[in-house]
Motif scaffolding. Structure first.
Motif, PDB file in Angstrom:
ATOM      1  N   ALA A 131       5.124   2.909   7.552  1.00 59.99           N
ATOM      2  CA  ALA A 131       5.826   4.026   6.908  1.00 59.99           C
ATOM      3  C   ALA A 131       4.854   4.753   5.982  1.00 59.99           C
ATOM      4  O   ALA A 131       4.155   4.134   5.185  1.00 59.99           O
ATOM      5  CB  ALA A 131       7.015   3.523   6.114  1.00 59.99           C
ATOM      6  N   LEU A 132       4.819   6.055   6.089  1.00 59.54           N
ATOM      7  CA  LEU A 132       3.885   6.854   5.308  1.00 59.54           C
ATOM      8  C   LEU A 132       4.411   7.160   3.908  1.00 59.54           C
ATOM      9  O   LEU A 132       3.628   7.374   2.985  1.00 59.54           O
ATOM     10  CB  LEU A 132       3.587   8.161   6.050  1.00 59.54           C
ATOM     11  CG  LEU A 132       2.524   9.064   5.452  1.00 59.54           C
ATOM     12  CD1 LEU A 132       1.183   8.362   5.465  1.00 59.54           C
ATOM     13  CD2 LEU A 132       2.458  10.362   6.219  1.00 59.54           C
ATOM     14  N   ILE A 133       5.702   7.128   3.704  1.00 61.67           N
ATOM     15  CA  ILE A 133       6.282   7.543   2.427  1.00 61.67           C
ATOM     16  C   ILE A 133       5.867   6.614   1.291  1.00 61.67           C
ATOM     17  O   ILE A 133       5.669   7.060   0.155  1.00 61.67           O
ATOM     18  CB  ILE A 133       7.824   7.655   2.531  1.00 61.67           C
ATOM     19  CG1 ILE A 133       8.409   8.334   1.300  1.00 61.67           C
ATOM     20  CG2 ILE A 133       8.458   6.302   2.737  1.00 61.67           C
ATOM     21  CD1 ILE A 133       8.067   9.775   1.199  1.00 61.67           C
ATOM     22  N   GLU A 134       5.694   5.342   1.563  1.00 62.24           N
ATOM     23  CA  GLU A 134       5.270   4.419   0.517  1.00 62.24           C
ATOM     24  C   GLU A 134       3.821   4.676   0.110  1.00 62.24           C
ATOM     25  O   GLU A 134       3.465   4.483  -1.046  1.00 62.24           O
ATOM     26  CB  GLU A 134       5.459   2.982   0.959  1.00 62.24           C
ATOM     27  CG  GLU A 134       6.916   2.579   1.029  1.00 62.24           C
ATOM     28  CD  GLU A 134       7.098   1.127   1.389  1.00 62.24           C
ATOM     29  OE1 GLU A 134       6.104   0.402   1.516  1.00 62.24           O
ATOM     30  OE2 GLU A 134       8.254   0.708   1.550  1.00 62.24           O
ATOM     31  N   GLN A 135       2.987   5.113   1.039  1.00 65.78           N
ATOM     32  CA  GLN A 135       1.616   5.453   0.688  1.00 65.78           C
ATOM     33  C   GLN A 135       1.568   6.688  -0.196  1.00 65.78           C
ATOM     34  O   GLN A 135       0.796   6.752  -1.150  1.00 65.78           O
ATOM     35  CB  GLN A 135       0.791   5.668   1.948  1.00 65.78           C
ATOM     36  CG  GLN A 135       0.609   4.412   2.760  1.00 65.78           C
ATOM     37  CD  GLN A 135      -0.124   4.658   4.058  1.00 65.78           C
ATOM     38  OE1 GLN A 135      -0.613   5.745   4.311  1.00 65.78           O
ATOM     39  NE2 GLN A 135      -0.209   3.623   4.886  1.00 65.78           N
TER      40      GLN A 135
ATOM     41  N   THR B 230       1.668  -3.663  -8.365  1.00 64.35           N
ATOM     42  CA  THR B 230       2.896  -3.130  -7.777  1.00 64.35           C
ATOM     43  C   THR B 230       2.595  -2.101  -6.698  1.00 64.35           C
ATOM     44  O   THR B 230       3.177  -2.125  -5.611  1.00 64.35           O
ATOM     45  CB  THR B 230       3.772  -2.501  -8.874  1.00 64.35           C
ATOM     46  OG1 THR B 230       3.981  -3.459  -9.898  1.00 64.35           O
ATOM     47  CG2 THR B 230       5.094  -2.040  -8.317  1.00 64.35           C
ATOM     48  N   PHE B 231       1.668  -1.203  -6.989  1.00 65.22           N
ATOM     49  CA  PHE B 231       1.328  -0.177  -6.006  1.00 65.22           C
ATOM     50  C   PHE B 231       0.576  -0.766  -4.810  1.00 65.22           C
ATOM     51  O   PHE B 231       0.711  -0.280  -3.690  1.00 65.22           O
ATOM     52  CB  PHE B 231       0.529   0.947  -6.655  1.00 65.22           C
ATOM     53  CG  PHE B 231       1.340   1.748  -7.630  1.00 65.22           C
ATOM     54  CD1 PHE B 231       2.596   2.209  -7.293  1.00 65.22           C
ATOM     55  CD2 PHE B 231       0.856   2.026  -8.886  1.00 65.22           C
ATOM     56  CE1 PHE B 231       3.363   2.932  -8.182  1.00 65.22           C
ATOM     57  CE2 PHE B 231       1.604   2.755  -9.781  1.00 65.22           C
ATOM     58  CZ  PHE B 231       2.858   3.209  -9.431  1.00 65.22           C
ATOM     59  N   PHE B 232      -0.183  -1.814  -5.043  1.00 67.53           N
ATOM     60  CA  PHE B 232      -0.843  -2.505  -3.930  1.00 67.53           C
ATOM     61  C   PHE B 232       0.190  -3.159  -3.021  1.00 67.53           C
ATOM     62  O   PHE B 232       0.050  -3.172  -1.798  1.00 67.53           O
ATOM     63  CB  PHE B 232      -1.841  -3.525  -4.473  1.00 67.53           C
ATOM     64  CG  PHE B 232      -2.725  -4.141  -3.436  1.00 67.53           C
ATOM     65  CD1 PHE B 232      -3.439  -3.364  -2.541  1.00 67.53           C
ATOM     66  CD2 PHE B 232      -2.848  -5.517  -3.349  1.00 67.53           C
ATOM     67  CE1 PHE B 232      -4.254  -3.944  -1.591  1.00 67.53           C
ATOM     68  CE2 PHE B 232      -3.653  -6.098  -2.403  1.00 67.53           C
ATOM     69  CZ  PHE B 232      -4.358  -5.311  -1.523  1.00 67.53           C
ATOM     70  N   PHE B 233       1.252  -3.675  -3.623  1.00 67.56           N
ATOM     71  CA  PHE B 233       2.342  -4.239  -2.839  1.00 67.56           C
ATOM     72  C   PHE B 233       3.011  -3.164  -1.982  1.00 67.56           C
ATOM     73  O   PHE B 233       3.342  -3.390  -0.818  1.00 67.56           O
ATOM     74  CB  PHE B 233       3.368  -4.895  -3.775  1.00 67.56           C
ATOM     75  CG  PHE B 233       4.537  -5.491  -3.066  1.00 67.56           C
ATOM     76  CD1 PHE B 233       4.393  -6.622  -2.279  1.00 67.56           C
ATOM     77  CD2 PHE B 233       5.788  -4.918  -3.183  1.00 67.56           C
ATOM     78  CE1 PHE B 233       5.470  -7.173  -1.625  1.00 67.56           C
ATOM     79  CE2 PHE B 233       6.870  -5.457  -2.534  1.00 67.56           C
ATOM     80  CZ  PHE B 233       6.714  -6.590  -1.754  1.00 67.56           C
ATOM     81  N   PHE B 234       3.228  -1.965  -2.555  1.00 72.19           N
ATOM     82  CA  PHE B 234       3.780  -0.858  -1.777  1.00 72.19           C
ATOM     83  C   PHE B 234       2.859  -0.500  -0.611  1.00 72.19           C
ATOM     84  O   PHE B 234       3.319  -0.211   0.493  1.00 72.19           O
ATOM     85  CB  PHE B 234       3.997   0.378  -2.648  1.00 72.19           C
ATOM     86  CG  PHE B 234       5.173   0.278  -3.556  1.00 72.19           C
ATOM     87  CD1 PHE B 234       6.344  -0.341  -3.162  1.00 72.19           C
ATOM     88  CD2 PHE B 234       5.124   0.819  -4.825  1.00 72.19           C
ATOM     89  CE1 PHE B 234       7.429  -0.432  -3.999  1.00 72.19           C
ATOM     90  CE2 PHE B 234       6.206   0.742  -5.674  1.00 72.19           C
ATOM     91  CZ  PHE B 234       7.356   0.118  -5.266  1.00 72.19           C
ATOM     92  N   LEU B 235       1.567  -0.511  -0.859  1.00 70.13           N
ATOM     93  CA  LEU B 235       0.603  -0.184   0.193  1.00 70.13           C
ATOM     94  C   LEU B 235       0.636  -1.210   1.318  1.00 70.13           C
ATOM     95  O   LEU B 235       0.605  -0.858   2.499  1.00 70.13           O
ATOM     96  CB  LEU B 235      -0.800  -0.086  -0.390  1.00 70.13           C
ATOM     97  CG  LEU B 235      -1.910   0.313   0.556  1.00 70.13           C
ATOM     98  CD1 LEU B 235      -1.717   1.753   1.014  1.00 70.13           C
ATOM     99  CD2 LEU B 235      -3.244   0.153  -0.112  1.00 70.13           C
ATOM    100  N   ILE B 236       0.729  -2.479   0.963  1.00 70.03           N
ATOM    101  CA  ILE B 236       0.793  -3.534   1.978  1.00 70.03           C
ATOM    102  C   ILE B 236       2.058  -3.392   2.824  1.00 70.03           C
ATOM    103  O   ILE B 236       2.019  -3.500   4.052  1.00 70.03           O
ATOM    104  CB  ILE B 236       0.740  -4.923   1.311  1.00 70.03           C
ATOM    105  CG1 ILE B 236      -0.627  -5.166   0.702  1.00 70.03           C
ATOM    106  CG2 ILE B 236       1.058  -6.019   2.306  1.00 70.03           C
ATOM    107  CD1 ILE B 236      -0.659  -6.362  -0.203  1.00 70.03           C
TER     108      ILE B 236
END
Length: 99
Positions: free
Chosen positions: A54-58, A41-47
């Motif tokens: 957008a920096l907020i997802e990182q 899930t977090f890898f999907f946010f990073l992609i």
């Protein structure tokens, strides 16, 4: 280029989901599988953050990974404490913990 990473995310997510469903009796494998789902899930946010710039997802991903690591360490500490008291970590014996 974006789609090959999505395939990796889907494979990680499915492996984690299958690990939770198929290993109902092994608590440690279930914890690792849940962590694999969270990682996907977090890898999907990073992609997505890389794709839309957008920096907020990182930032959300880093905070989420930190919380997931803390959750996992607390769960394993509880498991060790339970093992010291009961002498087993079989999931069927966890029903004795209910009120």
């Amino acid at each position: 280029m974006y789609y090959k990473y999505l395939v990796v995310v889907m494979v990680l997510f499915l492996l984690g989901g299958w690990g939770v469903v198929l290993n109902r009796g092994h608590f440690i494998i279930m914890i690792v599988s849940i962590e694999l789902v969270l990682l996907a899930t977090f890898f999907f946010f990073l992609i997505n953050s890389k794709e839309i710039d957008a920096l907020i997802e990182q930032v959300f991903m880093i905070m989420g990974l930190t919380i997931a690591a803390a959750e996992s360490s607390i769960g394993l500490a509880l498991l060790v404490a339970y093992y010291r008291i009961r002498g087993t970590i079989v999931l069927k014996s966890f029903s004795s913990l209910r009120g």
